[in-house]
Design a protein around this motif. Structure first.
Motif, short mmCIF file in Angstrom:
data_model
loop_
_atom_site.label_atom_id
_atom_site.label_comp_id
_atom_site.label_asym_id
_atom_site.label_seq_id
_atom_site.Cartn_x
_atom_site.Cartn_y
_atom_site.Cartn_z
N ARG A 26 0.84 -1.21 0.00
CA ARG A 26 0.00 0.00 0.00
C ARG A 26 0.87 1.26 0.00
NH1 ARG A 26 -5.34 -1.45 1.34
NH2 ARG A 26 -5.49 -3.58 2.11
N ARG A 27 2.12 1.13 0.51
CA ARG A 27 3.07 2.25 0.55
C ARG A 27 4.09 2.15 -0.58
NH1 ARG A 27 2.93 0.00 5.76
NH2 ARG A 27 5.00 -0.89 5.46
N HIS A 28 3.83 1.26 -1.54
CA HIS A 28 4.78 1.02 -2.64
C HIS A 28 6.14 0.58 -2.10
CE1 HIS A 28 2.41 3.57 -5.80
NE2 HIS A 28 1.73 2.55 -5.32
N GLU A 29 6.12 -0.25 -1.08
CA GLU A 29 7.34 -0.81 -0.50
C GLU A 29 7.35 -2.31 -0.72
OE1 GLU A 29 7.69 2.47 3.13
OE2 GLU A 29 7.38 0.35 3.59
N LEU A 30 8.40 -2.80 -1.39
CA LEU A 30 8.57 -4.24 -1.58
C LEU A 30 9.46 -4.75 -0.46
CD1 LEU A 30 7.97 -6.71 -3.32
CD2 LEU A 30 10.03 -6.19 -4.63
N VAL A 31 8.90 -5.62 0.36
CA VAL A 31 9.63 -6.13 1.52
C VAL A 31 9.77 -7.65 1.42
CG1 VAL A 31 8.86 -4.24 3.03
CG2 VAL A 31 7.51 -6.36 2.93
N VAL A 32 10.75 -8.19 2.15
CA VAL A 32 10.89 -9.63 2.32
C VAL A 32 11.00 -9.89 3.82
CG1 VAL A 32 11.97 -10.09 0.09
CG2 VAL A 32 13.41 -9.54 2.05
N GLN A 33 10.71 -11.11 4.21
CA GLN A 33 10.88 -11.48 5.62
C GLN A 33 12.35 -11.75 5.89
OE1 GLN A 33 8.35 -14.89 6.31
NE2 GLN A 33 7.23 -13.78 7.88
N ARG A 34 12.81 -11.27 7.06
CA ARG A 34 14.19 -11.54 7.50
C ARG A 34 14.09 -12.17 8.88
NH1 ARG A 34 19.09 -11.30 4.97
NH2 ARG A 34 18.50 -9.39 3.89
N CYS A 35 14.81 -13.28 9.05
CA CYS A 35 14.81 -13.99 10.33
C CYS A 35 15.66 -13.23 11.34
CB CYS A 35 15.36 -15.40 10.15
SG CYS A 35 15.51 -16.32 11.70
N ASP A 36 15.07 -12.94 12.51
CA ASP A 36 15.79 -12.20 13.54
C ASP A 36 16.89 -13.05 14.19
OD1 ASP A 36 14.06 -10.12 13.00
OD2 ASP A 36 12.80 -10.45 14.77
N SER A 37 16.79 -14.41 14.04
CA SER A 37 17.78 -15.29 14.67
C SER A 37 18.99 -15.52 13.77
CB SER A 37 17.16 -16.64 15.02
OG SER A 37 16.13 -16.46 15.97
N CYS A 38 18.75 -15.92 12.50
CA CYS A 38 19.87 -16.30 11.64
C CYS A 38 20.09 -15.37 10.46
CB CYS A 38 19.68 -17.74 11.14
SG CYS A 38 18.46 -17.92 9.81
N GLY A 39 19.18 -14.43 10.24
CA GLY A 39 19.38 -13.44 9.18
C GLY A 39 18.90 -13.88 7.81
N HIS A 40 18.37 -15.11 7.71
CA HIS A 40 17.89 -15.60 6.42
C HIS A 40 16.75 -14.73 5.90
CE1 HIS A 40 16.66 -18.43 3.33
NE2 HIS A 40 15.44 -18.44 3.82
N ALA A 41 16.79 -14.41 4.59
CA ALA A 41 15.70 -13.66 3.95
C ALA A 41 14.85 -14.63 3.15
CB ALA A 41 16.28 -12.59 3.03
N GLN A 42 13.53 -14.48 3.25
CA GLN A 42 12.65 -15.40 2.54
C GLN A 42 11.42 -14.68 2.00
OE1 GLN A 42 11.84 -18.31 5.61
NE2 GLN A 42 10.12 -17.14 6.44
N HIS A 43 10.88 -15.28 0.95
CA HIS A 43 9.61 -14.86 0.38
C HIS A 43 8.99 -16.14 -0.18
CE1 HIS A 43 6.59 -12.23 -1.30
NE2 HIS A 43 6.60 -13.00 -2.36
N TYR A 44 7.73 -16.42 0.07
CA TYR A 44 6.66 -15.64 0.58
C TYR A 44 6.69 -15.61 2.11
CZ TYR A 44 5.07 -20.41 1.14
OH TYR A 44 5.01 -21.73 1.47
N PRO A 45 5.96 -14.69 2.74
CA PRO A 45 5.95 -14.63 4.19
C PRO A 45 5.29 -15.86 4.81
CG PRO A 45 5.06 -12.61 3.20
CD PRO A 45 5.17 -13.63 2.11
N ARG A 46 5.90 -16.35 5.89
CA ARG A 46 5.32 -17.49 6.61
C ARG A 46 5.67 -17.40 8.09
NH1 ARG A 46 8.58 -21.05 2.25
NH2 ARG A 46 9.23 -19.04 1.53
N ALA A 47 5.14 -18.33 8.86
CA ALA A 47 5.23 -18.24 10.31
C ALA A 47 6.62 -18.53 10.85
CB ALA A 47 4.20 -19.18 10.95
N ILE A 48 7.40 -19.34 10.13
CA ILE A 48 8.73 -19.70 10.63
C ILE A 48 9.79 -19.51 9.55
CG2 ILE A 48 7.84 -21.36 12.32
CD1 ILE A 48 8.81 -23.57 10.35
N CYS A 49 11.03 -19.38 10.00
CA CYS A 49 12.18 -19.28 9.11
C CYS A 49 12.42 -20.64 8.46
CB CYS A 49 13.41 -18.85 9.91
SG CYS A 49 14.94 -18.94 8.99
#
Ligand SMILES: [Zn+2]
Length: 146
Positions: A26-49
């Motif tokens: 909605r803000r024209h921001e493309l984001v990915v999920q980043r794991c706070d523990s190991c730093g892994h970046a993932q897409h699509y968003p899900r509950a666990i790394c």
């Protein structure tokens, strides 16, 4: 000639895992999920790394740039909201994750594996925006069939 509004492109509903991702669009921001523990970046968003199983995940803003990893050209649209031919591509973002998207702003015959692309936003009537990608100036990859 019909006065009916253009058919609406079908979108997945936002759920507890994807709401933050859709809100960023909605803000024209493309984001990915980043794991706070190991730093892994993932897409699509899900509950666990998907790397360490950690459940503390944050959304990280991307540069909105990447490269066509593979693609196909759809010649028969499955829904009146789509106009064939169009390209469905997997774009690997500079941050690592791969996003399924469309390549726009060029002829379908000009899409190549390795093509450098950047995000544009296609507005949806519900206020969300759909990330699609357009070639960055003067970049060329390799044809998929060669
Ligand atoms: Zn992790």
């Amino acid at each position: 000639m019909s006065n009916d509004p253009a058919p609406e492109r079908p979108l997945a509903p936002a759920d507890c895992d994807t709401r933050g991702w859709w809100d960023a669009t909605r803000r024209h921001e493309l984001v990915v999920q980043r794991c706070d523990s190991c730093g892994h970046a993932q897409h699509y968003p899900r509950a666990i790394c998907t790397t360490c199983g950690g459940s503390e995940l944050s959304f990280q803003l991307t540069q909105g740039r990447g490269e066509v990893e593979t693609f196909t050209v759809v010649h028969r649209a499955p829904n009146p909201a789509f106009t064939a031919p169009y390209t469905v591509a997997l774009v690997r973002l500079l941050e690592g994750p791969v996003l399924m998207t469309n390549i726009v702003g060029c002829a379908v015959d000009d899409v190549r594996i390795g093509l450098k692309v950047s995000v544009q936003w296609e507005p949806h009537p519900d206020g969300r925006n759909i990330p699609v990608f357009t070639p960055e100036g003067g970049q060329h990859g390799f044809p998929a069939d060669r």
